[in-house]
Design a protein around this motif. Structure first.
Motif, PDB file in Angstrom:
ATOM      1  N   THR A  50       0.839  -1.194   0.000  1.00 19.24           N
ATOM      2  CA  THR A  50       0.000   0.000   0.000  1.00 19.24           C
ATOM      3  C   THR A  50       0.876   1.247   0.000  1.00 19.24           C
ATOM      4  O   THR A  50       1.998   1.232   0.514  1.00 19.24           O
ATOM      5  CB  THR A  50      -0.940   0.068   1.220  1.00 19.24           C
ATOM      6  N   CYS A  51       0.340   2.315  -0.565  1.00 16.24           N
ATOM      7  CA  CYS A  51       0.993   3.617  -0.525  1.00 16.24           C
ATOM      8  C   CYS A  51      -0.044   4.630  -0.065  1.00 16.24           C
ATOM      9  O   CYS A  51      -1.142   4.710  -0.633  1.00 16.24           O
ATOM     10  CB  CYS A  51       1.542   4.003  -1.898  1.00 16.24           C
ATOM     11  N   ARG A  52       0.318   5.384   0.952  1.00 20.10           N
ATOM     12  CA  ARG A  52      -0.549   6.443   1.468  1.00 20.10           C
ATOM     13  C   ARG A  52       0.153   7.782   1.289  1.00 20.10           C
ATOM     14  O   ARG A  52       1.348   7.898   1.524  1.00 20.10           O
ATOM     15  CB  ARG A  52      -0.870   6.209   2.942  1.00 20.10           C
ATOM     16  N   TYR A  53      -0.638   8.771   0.879  1.00 24.89           N
ATOM     17  CA  TYR A  53      -0.139  10.125   0.652  1.00 24.89           C
ATOM     18  C   TYR A  53      -0.837  11.017   1.664  1.00 24.89           C
ATOM     19  O   TYR A  53      -2.040  11.214   1.593  1.00 24.89           O
ATOM     20  CB  TYR A  53      -0.468  10.521  -0.783  1.00 24.89           C
ATOM     21  N   ASN A  54      -0.092  11.492   2.653  1.00 25.69           N
ATOM     22  CA  ASN A  54      -0.654  12.258   3.771  1.00 25.69           C
ATOM     23  C   ASN A  54      -1.809  11.499   4.432  1.00 25.69           C
ATOM     24  O   ASN A  54      -2.852  12.064   4.752  1.00 25.69           O
ATOM     25  CB  ASN A  54      -1.102  13.648   3.330  1.00 25.69           C
ATOM     26  N   GLY A  55      -1.649  10.195   4.585  1.00 25.40           N
ATOM     27  CA  GLY A  55      -2.639   9.359   5.254  1.00 25.40           C
ATOM     28  C   GLY A  55      -3.735   8.808   4.365  1.00 25.40           C
ATOM     29  O   GLY A  55      -4.480   7.930   4.781  1.00 25.40           O
ATOM     30  N   GLU A  56      -3.860   9.279   3.138  1.00 25.18           N
ATOM     31  CA  GLU A  56      -4.901   8.815   2.227  1.00 25.18           C
ATOM     32  C   GLU A  56      -4.345   7.747   1.294  1.00 25.18           C
ATOM     33  O   GLU A  56      -3.295   7.938   0.676  1.00 25.18           O
ATOM     34  CB  GLU A  56      -5.431   9.985   1.399  1.00 25.18           C
ATOM     35  N   LEU A  57      -5.043   6.630   1.194  1.00 24.77           N
ATOM     36  CA  LEU A  57      -4.607   5.532   0.329  1.00 24.77           C
ATOM     37  C   LEU A  57      -4.668   5.970  -1.133  1.00 24.77           C
ATOM     38  O   LEU A  57      -5.721   6.391  -1.615  1.00 24.77           O
ATOM     39  CB  LEU A  57      -5.501   4.307   0.546  1.00 24.77           C
ATOM     40  N   VAL A  58      -3.532   5.895  -1.836  1.00 22.33           N
ATOM     41  CA  VAL A  58      -3.502   6.264  -3.253  1.00 22.33           C
ATOM     42  C   VAL A  58      -3.218   5.064  -4.159  1.00 22.33           C
ATOM     43  O   VAL A  58      -3.478   5.118  -5.353  1.00 22.33           O
ATOM     44  CB  VAL A  58      -2.482   7.392  -3.547  1.00 22.33           C
ATOM     45  N   PHE A  59      -2.680   3.975  -3.590  1.00 23.94           N
ATOM     46  CA  PHE A  59      -2.388   2.792  -4.391  1.00 23.94           C
ATOM     47  C   PHE A  59      -2.314   1.580  -3.477  1.00 23.94           C
ATOM     48  O   PHE A  59      -1.765   1.660  -2.380  1.00 23.94           O
ATOM     49  CB  PHE A  59      -1.056   2.949  -5.131  1.00 23.94           C
ATOM     50  N   ALA A  60      -2.863   0.457  -3.956  1.00 25.41           N
ATOM     51  CA  ALA A  60      -2.762  -0.809  -3.220  1.00 25.41           C
ATOM     52  C   ALA A  60      -2.641  -1.944  -4.235  1.00 25.41           C
ATOM     53  O   ALA A  60      -3.206  -1.866  -5.332  1.00 25.41           O
ATOM     54  CB  ALA A  60      -3.984  -1.029  -2.339  1.00 25.41           C
ATOM     55  N   ALA A  61      -1.890  -2.970  -3.865  1.00 24.00           N
ATOM     56  CA  ALA A  61      -1.718  -4.131  -4.738  1.00 24.00           C
ATOM     57  C   ALA A  61      -1.700  -5.399  -3.894  1.00 24.00           C
ATOM     58  O   ALA A  61      -1.080  -5.431  -2.831  1.00 24.00           O
ATOM     59  CB  ALA A  61      -0.417  -4.022  -5.523  1.00 24.00           C
ATOM     60  N   GLU A  62      -2.394  -6.414  -4.369  1.00 26.11           N
ATOM     61  CA  GLU A  62      -2.348  -7.742  -3.771  1.00 26.11           C
ATOM     62  C   GLU A  62      -1.370  -8.562  -4.598  1.00 26.11           C
ATOM     63  O   GLU A  62      -1.392  -8.505  -5.828  1.00 26.11           O
ATOM     64  CB  GLU A  62      -3.728  -8.405  -3.811  1.00 26.11           C
ATOM     65  N   MET A  63      -0.504  -9.312  -3.924  1.00 27.62           N
ATOM     66  CA  MET A  63       0.488 -10.117  -4.642  1.00 27.62           C
ATOM     67  C   MET A  63       0.248 -11.600  -4.379  1.00 27.62           C
ATOM     68  O   MET A  63      -0.245 -11.965  -3.315  1.00 27.62           O
ATOM     69  CB  MET A  63       1.891  -9.701  -4.225  1.00 27.62           C
ATOM     70  N   PHE A  64       0.628 -12.410  -5.341  1.00 32.30           N
ATOM     71  CA  PHE A  64       0.397 -13.843  -5.294  1.00 32.30           C
ATOM     72  C   PHE A  64       1.697 -14.571  -5.627  1.00 32.30           C
ATOM     73  O   PHE A  64       2.676 -13.946  -6.038  1.00 32.30           O
ATOM     74  CB  PHE A  64      -0.716 -14.211  -6.283  1.00 32.30           C
ATOM     75  N   PRO A  65       1.753 -15.905  -5.471  1.00 41.39           N
ATOM     76  CA  PRO A  65       3.008 -16.636  -5.694  1.00 41.39           C
ATOM     77  C   PRO A  65       3.647 -16.430  -7.065  1.00 41.39           C
ATOM     78  O   PRO A  65       4.839 -16.620  -7.215  1.00 41.39           O
ATOM     79  CB  PRO A  65       2.605 -18.096  -5.493  1.00 41.39           C
ATOM     80  N   ALA A  66       2.895 -16.035  -8.073  1.00 39.42           N
ATOM     81  CA  ALA A  66       3.467 -15.861  -9.410  1.00 39.42           C
ATOM     82  C   ALA A  66       4.293 -14.581  -9.554  1.00 39.42           C
ATOM     83  O   ALA A  66       4.972 -14.398 -10.555  1.00 39.42           O
ATOM     84  CB  ALA A  66       2.359 -15.871 -10.459  1.00 39.42           C
ATOM     85  N   VAL A  67       4.265 -13.696  -8.575  1.00 39.31           N
ATOM     86  CA  VAL A  67       5.049 -12.462  -8.635  1.00 39.31           C
ATOM     87  C   VAL A  67       6.519 -12.798  -8.415  1.00 39.31           C
ATOM     88  O   VAL A  67       6.869 -13.586  -7.539  1.00 39.31           O
ATOM     89  CB  VAL A  67       4.548 -11.444  -7.583  1.00 39.31           C
TER      90      VAL A  67
END
Length: 106
Positions: A50-67
């Motif tokens: 996850t990435c938060r910008y001043n506390g607000e979520l701006v990006f999220a990614a779920e990762m799996f074994p294929a990464v």
């Protein structure tokens, strides 16, 4: 602690899009591969970023074994205000790492 590299523009302009890049060193073991002794190596992957910008979520990614190992993520967001970007990686076996970068918007 894993080595993480985060790249943000040095001084983005207010209202303009900016590219953010994040890379972390992690083996991303799938849990399917046999080790040298023939036994399956235990799963050890990053599950969420996850990435938060001043506390607000701006990006999220779920990762799996294929990464792949040492996952690299790149995304865009708008430069709104100066503040803090907080990057968080969560994984198996209780792995958690947080990196913070101060952003100065012109």
């Amino acid at each position: 602690m894993a080595r993480a590299l985060v790249t943000v523009p040095p001084s983005p302009r207010r209202g303009e899009p900016m590219e953010i890049r994040a890379l972390i060193q992690h083996p991303m073991e799938t849990g399917y591969r046999p080790g040298a002794d023939g036994r399956v190596l235990p799963r050890d992957i990053l599950r969420r970023f996850t990435c938060r910008y001043n506390g607000e979520l701006v990006f999220a990614a779920e990762m799996f074994p294929a990464v792949s190992a040492n996952p690299y993520l790149s995304f865009w967001t708008l430069a709104v205000d100066s503040g803090v970007l907080e990057f968080e990686w969560q994984g198996d076996n209780g792995f958690a790492q947080v990196e913070r970068v101060t952003l100065s918007v012109a």
